[in-house]
Design a protein around this motif. Structure first.
Motif, short mmCIF file in Angstrom:
data_model
loop_
_atom_site.label_atom_id
_atom_site.label_comp_id
_atom_site.label_asym_id
_atom_site.label_seq_id
_atom_site.Cartn_x
_atom_site.Cartn_y
_atom_site.Cartn_z
N CYS A 1 -31.60 54.29 21.65
CA CYS A 1 -32.03 55.21 22.70
C CYS A 1 -33.08 54.47 23.52
CB CYS A 1 -32.63 56.49 22.11
SG CYS A 1 -34.16 56.21 21.19
N ALA A 2 -33.35 54.99 24.71
CA ALA A 2 -34.46 54.49 25.53
C ALA A 2 -35.01 55.70 26.25
CB ALA A 2 -33.99 53.41 26.50
N VAL A 3 -36.02 56.31 25.66
CA VAL A 3 -36.52 57.61 26.12
C VAL A 3 -36.91 57.60 27.59
CG1 VAL A 3 -38.29 59.38 25.75
CG2 VAL A 3 -37.30 58.20 23.79
N ASN A 4 -37.63 56.55 28.03
CA ASN A 4 -38.10 56.48 29.42
C ASN A 4 -36.97 56.31 30.43
OD1 ASN A 4 -40.67 56.69 28.42
ND2 ASN A 4 -41.17 54.53 28.66
N LEU A 5 -35.81 55.88 29.95
CA LEU A 5 -34.65 55.70 30.83
C LEU A 5 -33.66 56.85 30.69
CD1 LEU A 5 -33.95 51.89 30.21
CD2 LEU A 5 -35.52 52.95 31.85
N TYR A 6 -33.96 57.78 29.76
CA TYR A 6 -33.10 58.94 29.47
C TYR A 6 -31.74 58.51 28.90
CZ TYR A 6 -36.75 61.18 32.14
OH TYR A 6 -37.97 61.60 32.58
N TRP A 7 -31.74 57.38 28.19
CA TRP A 7 -30.52 56.89 27.56
C TRP A 7 -30.42 57.37 26.12
CZ3 TRP A 7 -30.44 50.88 28.69
CH2 TRP A 7 -30.13 50.67 30.05
N GLY A 8 -29.19 57.69 25.71
CA GLY A 8 -28.87 57.78 24.30
C GLY A 8 -28.37 56.41 23.87
N PHE A 9 -27.49 56.38 22.88
CA PHE A 9 -26.93 55.10 22.44
C PHE A 9 -26.25 54.40 23.62
CE2 PHE A 9 -23.29 52.56 21.14
CZ PHE A 9 -23.91 51.65 20.27
N THR A 10 -26.63 53.13 23.84
CA THR A 10 -26.10 52.37 24.98
C THR A 10 -25.86 50.92 24.56
OG1 THR A 10 -27.42 53.75 26.49
CG2 THR A 10 -26.49 51.73 27.40
N PRO A 11 -24.62 50.45 24.61
CA PRO A 11 -24.35 49.03 24.31
C PRO A 11 -24.70 48.17 25.53
CG PRO A 11 -22.30 50.18 24.76
CD PRO A 11 -23.40 51.22 24.86
N VAL A 12 -25.97 47.92 25.71
CA VAL A 12 -26.51 47.33 26.95
C VAL A 12 -25.85 45.99 27.28
CG1 VAL A 12 -28.60 46.58 28.14
CG2 VAL A 12 -28.72 48.47 26.50
N ALA A 13 -25.85 45.07 26.31
CA ALA A 13 -25.32 43.73 26.58
C ALA A 13 -23.84 43.78 26.95
CB ALA A 13 -25.54 42.83 25.36
N GLN A 14 -23.07 44.60 26.25
CA GLN A 14 -21.63 44.70 26.52
C GLN A 14 -21.38 45.25 27.92
OE1 GLN A 14 -18.99 43.60 24.44
NE2 GLN A 14 -17.95 43.84 26.42
N ILE A 15 -22.11 46.31 28.29
CA ILE A 15 -21.93 46.91 29.62
C ILE A 15 -22.28 45.91 30.71
CG2 ILE A 15 -22.82 48.67 31.21
CD1 ILE A 15 -23.16 50.53 28.78
N LEU A 16 -23.40 45.21 30.53
CA LEU A 16 -23.83 44.24 31.55
C LEU A 16 -22.83 43.09 31.67
CD1 LEU A 16 -26.09 44.12 33.57
CD2 LEU A 16 -27.45 42.81 31.94
N HIS A 17 -22.27 42.66 30.53
CA HIS A 17 -21.23 41.63 30.56
C HIS A 17 -20.00 42.13 31.31
CE1 HIS A 17 -18.21 38.73 29.32
NE2 HIS A 17 -17.51 39.72 28.78
N ASP A 18 -19.58 43.36 31.01
CA ASP A 18 -18.39 43.93 31.66
C ASP A 18 -18.59 44.06 33.17
OD1 ASP A 18 -17.20 44.10 29.18
OD2 ASP A 18 -17.58 46.25 28.92
#
Length: 311
Positions: free
Chosen positions: A84-101
């Motif tokens: 999670c990233a509370v300040n970004l209002y994210w729940g579970f997020t596969p950050v590296a995979q999304i940015l790669h895609d």
């Protein structure tokens, strides 16, 4: 190896972006707004768009880019996934995979404080060191631990949560994390104000702080540097808790350098001297000579560390 890489540092209001040569030379840096509406769904697409626009502007081919590293305000595991990233209002997020895609580039993600520590170890106050502890003193107390040149993320992405080690056993107020007596409750900017309020209430001692409305950490630190006795006692308390906590981490990590950053560190060498005195008193003998240094990269530590992460 490719010639370029990107370092991205996502904050609650702005995203700092850096284009680097792979030797660590900063080619360009800029910011874009952090769009947190709709559970932050635009943040990573905005980052990808910023990268693509910069590549067009600089006429750089993607084949000449090693990848993109990104620091996020929240726990990130070794796969580059944010629980999670509370300040970004994210729940579970596969950050590296999304940015790669989104970019087609190799992508790595880390916690922002850990990434800043890597930046200071690469090109900042601890340049060249392989084992470093970074403590950031701001609204909260963050931290990052580098061992053998690599970020310690831990099993849950919570490695380096220096601000949440318990330093006071009988605290009645709760920390934002839910525990009581965390270092963050005393050594952050808000923590220094808390300690000041308690000490002012507990004594009649003269102090320049007494005439102030809504005391800030800067007020306390300025009074401390000006020789105010009560402010000195406040910072002795804060420095004592910080120094002993850092000594505990040093006994585990055995760092080559301890780096102090964040807004509170703008108090400069008097703050470092206050921390180091207590650190030396509590440190394991082999670690007593480890230098405590002021961070030098400031707000750029995150982009430098993110770039280094992908290298």
């Amino acid at each position: 190896m490719s010639s370029y890489c990107f370092g991205i540092d996502v904050g609650g209001t702005t995203v700092k972006c850096g284009l680097f040569q792979t030797d660590g030379t900063l080619v360009d840096k800029w910011e874009i707004p952090t769009r947190t509406e709709n559970k932050g769904e635009n943040i990573l697409p905005d980052v990808a768009n910023a990268i693509n626009l910069k590549l067009e502007e600089k006429k750089i081919d993607k084949a000449d880019v090693e990848g993109v590293g990104i620091g996020i305000p929240g726990p990130i595991n070794s796969k580059g996934e944010a629980a999670c990233a509370v300040n970004l209002y994210w729940g579970f997020t596969p950050v590296a995979q999304i940015l790669h895609d989104l970019t087609g580039l190799k992508a790595k993600a880390g916690n922002d404080a850990n990434v800043a520590a890597l930046g200071e170890a690469w090109k900042g106050a601890a340049a060249g060191a392989q084992n470093v502890i970074l403590v950031t003193l701001g609204t909260g107390v963050g931290g990052g631990i580098i061992i053998d040149g690599k970020i310690v993320a831990g099993a849950h992405g919570a490695g380096g949560e220096i601000g949440h080690v318990t330093v006071v056993q009988d605290e009645k107020e709760a920390c934002n994390c839910g525990n009581k007596g965390c270092l963050e409750q005393y050594a952050s900017a808000t923590g220094i104000v808390r300690v000041a309020g308690r000490m002012l209430a507990a004594s009649e001692e003269d102090s320049t702080l007494r005439g102030l409305q809504n005391i800030t950490a800067k007020d306390v630190l300025d009074a401390f540097k000006a020789g105010d006795t009560l402010a000195g006692r406040i910072m002795e308390c804060v420095g004592g808790l910080l120094g002993s906590a850092i000594a505990g981490f040093a006994a585990v990590v055995d760092p080559e350098a301890i780096v102090i950053g964040g807004g509170v560190s703008k108090a400069g060498q008097p703050l470092i001297d206050c921390i180091q005195k207590h650190y030396i008193r509590h440190a394991f003998p082999s670690c007593k000579e480890t230098p405590v240094k002021l961070a030098t990269l400031g707000n750029d530590a995150g982009i430098y560390g993110a770039a280094k992460m992908v290298l």
